[in-house]
Design a protein around this motif. Structure first.
Motif, PDB file in Angstrom:
ATOM      1  N   UNK A  85      47.796  43.147  17.677  1.00  0.00           N
ATOM      2  CA  UNK A  85      47.002  44.133  18.412  1.00  0.00           C
ATOM      3  C   UNK A  85      45.864  43.438  19.156  1.00  0.00           C
ATOM      4  N   UNK A  86      45.220  42.499  18.480  1.00  0.00           N
ATOM      5  CA  UNK A  86      44.136  41.741  19.122  1.00  0.00           C
ATOM      6  C   UNK A  86      44.668  40.910  20.285  1.00  0.00           C
ATOM      7  N   UNK A  87      45.858  40.346  20.115  1.00  0.00           N
ATOM      8  CA  UNK A  87      46.454  39.567  21.200  1.00  0.00           C
ATOM      9  C   UNK A  87      46.727  40.451  22.418  1.00  0.00           C
ATOM     10  N   UNK A  88      47.243  41.657  22.193  1.00  0.00           N
ATOM     11  CA  UNK A  88      47.486  42.581  23.310  1.00  0.00           C
ATOM     12  C   UNK A  88      46.172  42.904  24.017  1.00  0.00           C
ATOM     13  N   UNK A  89      45.123  43.165  23.235  1.00  0.00           N
ATOM     14  CA  UNK A  89      43.823  43.472  23.831  1.00  0.00           C
ATOM     15  C   UNK A  89      43.283  42.332  24.674  1.00  0.00           C
ATOM     16  N   UNK A  90      43.420  41.105  24.188  1.00  0.00           N
ATOM     17  CA  UNK A  90      42.919  39.945  24.927  1.00  0.00           C
ATOM     18  C   UNK A  90      43.748  39.674  26.182  1.00  0.00           C
ATOM     19  N   UNK A  91      45.055  39.938  26.122  1.00  0.00           N
ATOM     20  CA  UNK A  91      45.903  39.794  27.313  1.00  0.00           C
ATOM     21  C   UNK A  91      45.475  40.790  28.373  1.00  0.00           C
ATOM     22  N   UNK A  92      45.223  42.031  27.950  1.00  0.00           N
ATOM     23  CA  UNK A  92      44.735  43.047  28.891  1.00  0.00           C
ATOM     24  C   UNK A  92      43.387  42.635  29.466  1.00  0.00           C
ATOM     25  N   UNK A  93      42.524  42.060  28.615  1.00  0.00           N
ATOM     26  CA  UNK A  93      41.215  41.598  29.081  1.00  0.00           C
ATOM     27  C   UNK A  93      41.366  40.618  30.237  1.00  0.00           C
ATOM     28  N   UNK A  94      42.263  39.656  30.096  1.00  0.00           N
ATOM     29  CA  UNK A  94      42.463  38.651  31.148  1.00  0.00           C
ATOM     30  C   UNK A  94      43.001  39.284  32.429  1.00  0.00           C
ATOM     31  N   UNK A  95      44.018  40.140  32.290  1.00  0.00           N
ATOM     32  CA  UNK A  95      44.622  40.764  33.468  1.00  0.00           C
ATOM     33  C   UNK A  95      43.660  41.740  34.142  1.00  0.00           C
ATOM     34  N   UNK A  96      42.909  42.484  33.334  1.00  0.00           N
ATOM     35  CA  UNK A  96      41.976  43.475  33.882  1.00  0.00           C
ATOM     36  C   UNK A  96      40.823  42.795  34.607  1.00  0.00           C
ATOM     37  N   UNK A  97      40.348  41.676  34.071  1.00  0.00           N
ATOM     38  CA  UNK A  97      39.270  40.926  34.719  1.00  0.00           C
ATOM     39  C   UNK A  97      39.693  40.473  36.113  1.00  0.00           C
ATOM     40  N   UNK A  98      40.940  40.035  36.239  1.00  0.00           N
ATOM     41  CA  UNK A  98      41.472  39.649  37.553  1.00  0.00           C
ATOM     42  C   UNK A  98      41.503  40.874  38.464  1.00  0.00           C
ATOM     43  N   UNK A  99      41.959  41.998  37.930  1.00  0.00           N
ATOM     44  CA  UNK A  99      42.109  43.200  38.743  1.00  0.00           C
ATOM     45  C   UNK A  99      40.806  43.723  39.313  1.00  0.00           C
ATOM     46  N   UNK A 100      39.775  43.835  38.473  1.00  0.00           N
ATOM     47  CA  UNK A 100      38.520  44.398  38.980  1.00  0.00           C
ATOM     48  C   UNK A 100      37.841  43.431  39.951  1.00  0.00           C
ATOM     49  N   UNK A 101      38.021  42.142  39.744  1.00  0.00           N
ATOM     50  CA  UNK A 101      37.415  41.161  40.650  1.00  0.00           C
ATOM     51  C   UNK A 101      38.103  41.170  42.009  1.00  0.00           C
ATOM     52  N   UNK A 102      39.397  41.456  42.035  1.00  0.00           N
ATOM     53  CA  UNK A 102      40.127  41.519  43.311  1.00  0.00           C
ATOM     54  C   UNK A 102      39.626  42.660  44.185  1.00  0.00           C
ATOM     55  N   UNK A 103      38.830  43.549  43.617  1.00  0.00           N
ATOM     56  CA  UNK A 103      38.188  44.581  44.428  1.00  0.00           C
ATOM     57  C   UNK A 103      37.219  43.986  45.436  1.00  0.00           C
ATOM     58  N   UNK A 104      36.840  42.727  45.230  1.00  0.00           N
ATOM     59  CA  UNK A 104      35.924  42.040  46.152  1.00  0.00           C
ATOM     60  C   UNK A 104      36.656  41.324  47.294  1.00  0.00           C
ATOM     61  N   UNK A 105      37.964  41.495  47.369  1.00  0.00           N
ATOM     62  CA  UNK A 105      38.721  40.843  48.440  1.00  0.00           C
ATOM     63  C   UNK A 105      38.277  41.329  49.814  1.00  0.00           C
ATOM     64  N   UNK A 106      38.106  42.636  49.972  1.00  0.00           N
ATOM     65  CA  UNK A 106      37.732  43.182  51.285  1.00  0.00           C
ATOM     66  C   UNK A 106      36.387  42.662  51.778  1.00  0.00           C
ATOM     67  N   UNK A 107      35.305  42.709  50.952  1.00  0.00           N
ATOM     68  CA  UNK A 107      34.050  42.120  51.443  1.00  0.00           C
ATOM     69  C   UNK A 107      34.150  40.628  51.723  1.00  0.00           C
ATOM     70  N   UNK A 108      35.008  39.931  50.980  1.00  0.00           N
ATOM     71  CA  UNK A 108      35.231  38.508  51.243  1.00  0.00           C
ATOM     72  C   UNK A 108      35.827  38.322  52.639  1.00  0.00           C
ATOM     73  N   UNK A 109      36.797  39.144  52.985  1.00  0.00           N
ATOM     74  CA  UNK A 109      37.448  39.032  54.281  1.00  0.00           C
ATOM     75  C   UNK A 109      36.517  39.419  55.425  1.00  0.00           C
ATOM     76  N   UNK A 110      35.650  40.405  55.182  1.00  0.00           N
ATOM     77  CA  UNK A 110      34.732  40.836  56.248  1.00  0.00           C
ATOM     78  C   UNK A 110      33.553  39.875  56.399  1.00  0.00           C
ATOM     79  N   UNK A 111      33.002  39.417  55.283  1.00  0.00           N
ATOM     80  CA  UNK A 111      31.809  38.566  55.342  1.00  0.00           C
ATOM     81  C   UNK A 111      32.123  37.119  55.716  1.00  0.00           C
TER      82      UNK A 111
END
Length: 411
Positions: A218-244
């Motif tokens: 269960x802890x392993x599943x949570x940590x895997x989600x942590x890694x994937x989710x961290x990538x996902x929320x950070x990719x929200x900054x792609x648009x300002x990166x492209x504009x700036x």
């Protein structure tokens, strides 16, 4: 709640109708920030506090909400969540004081997370067999995205047709919430799965929580989600990166943002779900996703930050988002493969959600400090480059979990 044929997918659609609307009120300021701030008479600090209170309470709500999901019928919890959130909207529409709005944020944490999220995930899990979990969770994520877009479009239509009347927008959403709650109550069946419902009445919350917390998988599943989710929320900054950095135009940015948020997310989640079932292993699919994300992120970061390379940056950025969406569509599926009993699924969802979504509490603060310390393209490249590390860690954890699952299966 396991059903066969078309009925099962209709039930999934009913669940997703509520999922498309449930988070609109807590995050309404993301779309209507100036209108909401002007209508309520708040300043920027107060607007930020509403989101902060909601976000912090959610970490607690995920945890204890899982226990509640194992004690009550998902149907009743989802109905309460939707109708309860809808009724608060009528208070919201009176433009209450700051104190009352903070209270509404607390209530929304209860109705959209505590009584909703683990119960909804459990309802989806109980819909089908192990061979269907990838498609069920993948299409759940995809339908959430599509229906959220539909409801957002309805809200925008009302807002524009009423002369940008924020009160009418809120009232319209309140009615939609309540209607979705009624549909859920009348059309969502009671959850039953191999006698699990009878067992649910016999175990104590402490027993269920103790069982889940003692499971390394269960802890392993949570940590895997942590890694994937961290990538996902950070990719929200792609648009300002492209504009700036790449000086992408405003109109192009709007198109890229919509594609990134809705089209890519919808397609990626569905594809991830189908691929997971085809491979007969969500962990195998997750391994491929982490590898491809790392490669695409490396290419994305390597693109020179000049306007001439804008199209390359867009392609690599959206491709990374596609892989992350595929990951997001299936990263709860391993809960089935690690053989969490159905009467403990809600508790397990709550625990892994706290672990998996913990980055919401601190990651953007870290990225903000990096961007302030290293402005411009270099800061963005550090931020996106760091995500490769999350992918590598996620890959290693997935390999470990995959081996443990094979041991459980006696392979």
């Amino acid at each position: 709640m396991k059903k066969t044929g078309l009925n099962k997918w209709l039930i999934l659609f009913i669940i997703c109708i509520g999922g498309g609307i449930i988070y609109i009120f807590p995050y309404l300021q993301y779309t209507y920030y100036d209108s909401m701030m002007g209508a309520l008479g708040f300043d920027n600090t107060q607007m930020g506090s509403l989101i902060s209170v909601y976000g912090m309470l959610n970490l607690v709500a995920y945890f204890f909400g899982g226990i509640v999901a194992d004690r009550f019928q998902p149907k009743n919890l989802l109905t309460f969540s939707l109708v309860g959130t809808g009724l608060t909207g009528f208070i919201f529409a009176t433009y209450p004081s700051y104190g009352v709005m903070l209270l509404l944020s607390v209530i929304w944490s209860i109705t959209t997370t505590f009584t909703y999220w683990p119960a909804m995930m459990k309802a989806v899990k109980l819909l089908g067999s192990s061979e269907e979990q990838g498609r069920l969770f993948g299409f759940r994520e995809a339908l959430f995205s599509v229906l959220a877009l539909v409801f957002s479009g309805i809200g925008l239509f009302v807002f524009n047709r009423t002369g940008e009347n924020f009160k009418m927008l809120v009232i319209t959403y309140s009615v939609i919430y309540c209607v979705c709650g009624v549909i859920t109550f009348f059309f969502l069946p009671k959850a039953t799965s191999d006698g699990a419902q009878e067992q649910e009445e016999k175990h104590s919350p402490v027993e269920g929580l103790g069982y889940v917390l003692k499971q390394p998988n269960v802890w392993l599943v949570g940590l895997i989600i942590f890694c994937a989710y961290a990538v996902g929320i950070t990719l929200g900054r792609v648009t300002p990166y492209l504009t700036n950095v790449f000086q992408m135009g405003v109109s192009t940015a709007a198109v890229v943002s919509i594609i990134n948020e809705y089209a890519i997310g919808t397609i990626g989640s569905a594809v991830g779900g189908v691929a997971s079932d085809k491979l007969k292993s969500s962990t195998r699919c997750l391994k491929y996703c982490f590898i491809l994300m790392a490669v695409l992120l490396a290419a994305f970061v390597a693109v020179p930050g000049v306007p001439q390379f804008l199209m390359f940056a867009i392609v690599f950025g959206l491709s990374t988002k596609l892989m992350q969406a595929a990951t997001r569509g299936i990263y709860f599926v391993p809960l089935d493969e690690i053989k969490v009993p159905d009467n403990y699924v809600g508790t397990a969802v709550g625990v892994v959600s706290v672990i998996g979504f913990l980055s919401d509490a601190f990651l953007f603060t870290i990225w903000g400090k990096i961007m302030d310390a290293v402005p411009g393209a270099a800061g963005y490249k550090i931020m996106f480059g760091s995500l490769i590390g999350f992918c590598v860690v996620g890959l290693v954890l997935t390999v470990i979990l995959s081996k443990r699952i094979k041991m459980l299966q006696g392979k």
